[in-house]
Motif scaffolding. Sequence first.
Motif, PDB file in Angstrom:
ATOM      1  N   PRO A   1     -10.902   9.982  -0.771  1.00 50.13           N
ATOM      2  CA  PRO A   1     -10.052   8.793  -0.607  1.00 50.13           C
ATOM      3  C   PRO A   1      -9.989   7.893  -1.844  1.00 50.13           C
ATOM      4  CG  PRO A   1     -11.302   9.178   1.391  1.00 50.13           C
ATOM      5  CD  PRO A   1     -11.842  10.138   0.346  1.00 50.13           C
TER       6      PRO A   1
ATOM      7  N   TYR B   1      -1.917  11.153  -1.378  1.00 50.20           N
ATOM      8  CA  TYR B   1      -2.258   9.914  -2.094  1.00 50.20           C
ATOM      9  C   TYR B   1      -1.173   9.439  -3.050  1.00 50.20           C
ATOM     10  CZ  TYR B   1      -6.748  10.799  -0.015  1.00 50.20           C
ATOM     11  OH  TYR B   1      -7.740  11.026   0.903  1.00 50.20           O
TER      12      TYR B   1
ATOM     13  N   GLN C   1      -6.701   7.153  -3.794  1.00 51.51           N
ATOM     14  CA  GLN C   1      -5.845   5.999  -3.514  1.00 51.51           C
ATOM     15  C   GLN C   1      -6.162   4.846  -4.456  1.00 51.51           C
ATOM     16  OE1 GLN C   1      -5.757   4.782   0.594  1.00 51.51           O
ATOM     17  NE2 GLN C   1      -4.614   2.916   0.138  1.00 51.51           N
TER      18      GLN C   1
END
Length: 161
Positions: free
Chosen positions: A39, A85, A42
């Motif tokens: 993640p 993303y 991002q």
Amino acid sequence: MDVLKYEMPLLTGSVQSLEAFKGKVVLIVNTASQCGFTPQFQGLEELYKKYEDQGLVVLGFPCNQFGKQEPGGSEEIGAFCEKNYGVTFPVFEKVEVNGEGAAPLYKDLTKAAPGLMGTKKIKWNFTKFLLNRQGEVVGRYAPTTKPEELEASIKDLLAQS
């Protein structure tokens, strides 16, 4: 030490001279699509978009050396980064960051900025190296360091000529 002296293949297959990024603040990250830190793509993309016009570039180097968390080929990796993303920063072909087969870029990065207790080994995916506009490594950050935690350091470097 000039770590930007290399030419590296992008996911698209074309070759990118890293010297093209001299004069910019560069954040180099070894990435993986199937990692607990994935993640962070991002946050990396947000930093890139926010500061690109001021001279920041983020460079992603997929690596499959940690828990085999980047098993796909170039096309798969690119599709994943874009779809999940919205990654627009340059992402390169898979590299090794440790051992005999380590990319020369990573050998230079770890020599310029050793990790804890002087180790040159990359511990895991999403280890980050921050370079100033002269192409010098000014910081090495652990995988647990979130991209947004680098914002103040990036702004300081961007303010320097």
